[in-house]
Scaffold this motif. Structure first.
Motif: not given
Length: 671
Positions: A125-133
């Motif tokens: 779902s996300y390449l940039d993991l910033s802001g998530r767990r």
């Protein structure tokens, strides 16, 4: 790549520095470490997991003192040591809980407000993991993977199978930072990478010890190369696998006539993949396979002769296998007699896993004899010696946590490692026949270390649609994230796989996926879990003509893909790359996940939104890029590009050594 991680204690503050990067800062008023006792609650239904915990006795020891080469932490000055921290081998940090019974650790690393992070294994779902767990636990990826959709809600009600954004077949506790360093948690325990706080990166691990490995480089290319070296590099892709499409058909003996018609339509075909070569089992989910890994002569009469005929035409035959044995099959009984199956905890009986209307035994790969038996008896004799040149090595995520293993290991610690053992069994079989780099298997499951054994990933079981979290676009994110942590080659099921609750393929989806497959290192079609309900590449003349054209484009790119494969062997660079990998100073590229660099010389921007006749494309760098289909040059920056069916936005560097090849491919517009 070894770097110097140093720990310093000054004025009660413990600091960890990696070259010029401050990564750890622990002080009495801001502890970096917490420990607790865990109380897990875990349920599994067909590879879908619900994992809860109720940790207690939290301690955040604030005070630090040196003891020899290490540092110990306590709740009061000169109090009992609760935690030990030490630098190891110059590039690792070891944290150890000293309080008996404490089996949960949280470690906070210093983060910066504008920092970006990537990795986590194969994220969809996300390449940039910033802001998530991101919990790290290999499992089914879920169907829908978006709690706001009706499909996800229906699947959640049906065996916890809807999933969420972090669910993945292949997690890995490794991340890369825009500060040009990487961190790897050297543990197979359940873990969490938590990037929700801009001031810290929190690592949670369900063990009483944690070893963090650090890597640093001046650029992302060097960093990816270092990680690839750490986990192991894949052999080069075989020429046959990149020289044409692998056509997936599971229609029994009719598959050969259909393949002939596909070839007659002008398709460049290098392989026929029949996952049903071992027979089928019809279930409510769809057409499943019979999990006993040998030729089913009733479904594929005279298969050895058919394989020889294909070989004379330059086409390889591929099959299917997974690490479980149906309890109504012959090989299950053989494994049972030899004691090669994992057991129930409460009795000396095989542990059976429900795979949806049939039960299977778990071949216990912690028993070296069982792994050798599967590699030799099943893959070696029944597959390689029979004439297969490749196969889908499916599953690997289903190891339950309440069984008994041969080596006495804790299933909670072995669960994430299971895909690595499964990959090792496959690689060992191929090596035993001297066919490493020539026979090819592909896996969806993975974990740290799978890179050393698995030569090719596939992105798993996407839904047959354009949805944000489970559709065609997720395979691009999967390839980019996995590539950053050492997996050079990835591909997907052309057309998607999962068709449930009335969700079926459209002609547009099939065509767009064919375009994406053409610009992937391996192009392979799949009929899906419900082939009779869904369009196939040969369902209509229009679909077949489009598929054939895209296979020719894929085959024409083979010299370039060979160059990229050889480069991957030398450097560890993946074939499909995030834009920022070669353009690290452009912060606006850090989250781009719907297009990619195909090597350094191509930008591929597949159409992954339904009904889109054009799309926005970012061209990086300072030099112009040439449109593959029109030959027009475009300046770097963002452009709205026409993208009719058959002409996905693709650009190349005019100064590339492969520019003449690209120009020639661009002329192939429909003939």
């Amino acid at each position: 790549m070894d770097v110097a991680l140093t720990l310093k204690l000054e004025d009660g503050i413990l600091t960890g520095v990696l070259e010029d990067r401050v990564l750890l800062r622990h002080s009495p008023d801001s502890p970096a470490f917490t420990l607790a006792r865990g109380h897990p609650d875990i349920a599994m239904v067909r590879g879908n997991f619900r994992i809860d915990d109720a940790p207690e006795g939290h301690l955040a020891p604030a005070f630090v003192r040196r003891e020899g080469e290490a540092f110990v932490l306590s709740a009061a000055p000169q109090g009992p040591a609760l935690l030990r921290v030490a630098a190891e081998a110059g590039d690792a940090l070891r944290i150890e809980a000293l309080e008996p019974g404490y089996d949960r650790l949280w470690v906070d690393l210093v983060a910066q407000a504008d920092e970006h992070v990537w990795g986590g294994g194969e994220q969809m779902s996300y390449l940039d993991l910033s802001g998530r767990r991101f919990p790290i636990w290999t499992s089914e990826p879920g169907v829908g993977r978006d709690k706001t959709t009706e499909l996800t809600r229906l699947m959640d009600a049906q065996g916890m199978a809807g999933g969420d954004y972090w669910w993945t077949n292949y997690p890995q506790p490794t991340f890369l930072s825009s500060r040009r360093y990487a961190c790897h948690l050297d543990s197979s325990a359940y873990a969490v990478l938590d990037f929700t706080d801009p001031a810290r990166h929190r690592l949670e691990v369900w063990e009483g010890t944690a070893r963090l490995e650090f890597f640093a480089a001046g650029d992302f290319v060097g960093l990816v190369g270092a990680l690839s070296h750490r986990f192991g590099r894949q052999p080069p892709l075989p020429d046959w696998a990149i020289g044409g499409a692998i056509v997936g058909l599971k229609d029994g003996a009719r598959s050969f006539a259909r393949l002939e018609a596909i070839v007659a339509a002008g398709a460049a075909v290098s392989g026929l993949w029949c996952e049903d070569w071992i027979g089928i089992r019809q279930t409510s989910f769809g057409r499943r396979l019979f999990w006993d890994w040998s030729w089913n002569a009733a479904r594929y009469p005279a298969l050895p002769e058919r394989i020889a005929e294909l070989a004379r035409s330059g086409i390889r035959f591929l099959g299917y296998v997974n690490p479980y044995l149906a309890n109504d099959g012959v090989q299950y009984q053989e494994a049972l007699e030899h004691g090669f199956l994992a057991l129930r905890q409460d009795e000396d009986a095989p542990y059976l896993v429900d795979f949806g209307e049939f039960d299977c035994g778990v071949v216990d790969f912690t028993n070296p004899a069982a792994l050798d038996w599967f590699a030799e008896r099943v893959i070696g004799r029944e597959m390689l010696d029979f004439g297969l040149s490749g196969w889908m090595a499916d599953f690997g995520e289903y190891l339950p946590v309440d069984l008994r293993l041969h080596d006495g290991s804790d299933p909670m610690l072995m669960h994430n490692r299971w895909p690595v053992l499964w990959a090792e069994a496959n690689a060992r079989a191929i090596a035993s026949r001297g066919r490493t780099g020539e026979a090819l298997f592909f896996m969806r499951a993975g974990f740290s270390g799978v890179q050393a054994h698995c030569p090719l990933l596939w992105a798993g079981d996407q839904s047959v649609d354009f949805t944000r979290h489970d559709g065609i676009n997720t395979v691009v994110t999967a390839a980019l994230s996995a590539g950053l942590v050492g997996n050079a080659y990835s591909h997907s099921d052309v057309g998607g796989y999962t068709s449930l609750h009335g969700n079926v393929r459209s002609a547009e989806l099939m065509m767009r996926w064919c375009e994406l497959g053409a610009f992937s290192p391996v192009m392979r079609s799949h009929e899906g879990n419900r082939p009779d309900d869904n369009l196939q590449v040969d369902s209509t003349p229009e679909l077949l003509a489009h598929f054939a054209r895209m296979t020719r484009i894929h085959a024409a790119l083979a010299p370039y893909v060979r160059h990229l494969s050889d480069e991957a062997v030398r450097t560890g660079l993946p074939v499909q790359r995030p834009l920022f990998l070669h353009y690290p100073d452009a912060n606006d590229l850090y989250a781009v996940q719907d297009q990619y660099l195909y090597g350094a010389d191509l930008v591929v921007a597949p159409v992954v939104e339904e009904g889109a006749p054009r799309r926005s494309v970012v061209l990086p760098g300072t030099a112009p890029w040439r449109h593959l289909w029109s030959g027009e040059d475009f300046a770097p920056g963002r452009h709205e590009i026409d993208a009719p069916i058959g002409s996905p936005p693709v650009f190349y560097r005019p100064d590339s050594a492969f520019a003449p090849l690209f120009a020639q491919i661009g002329k192939e517009r429909g003939g």
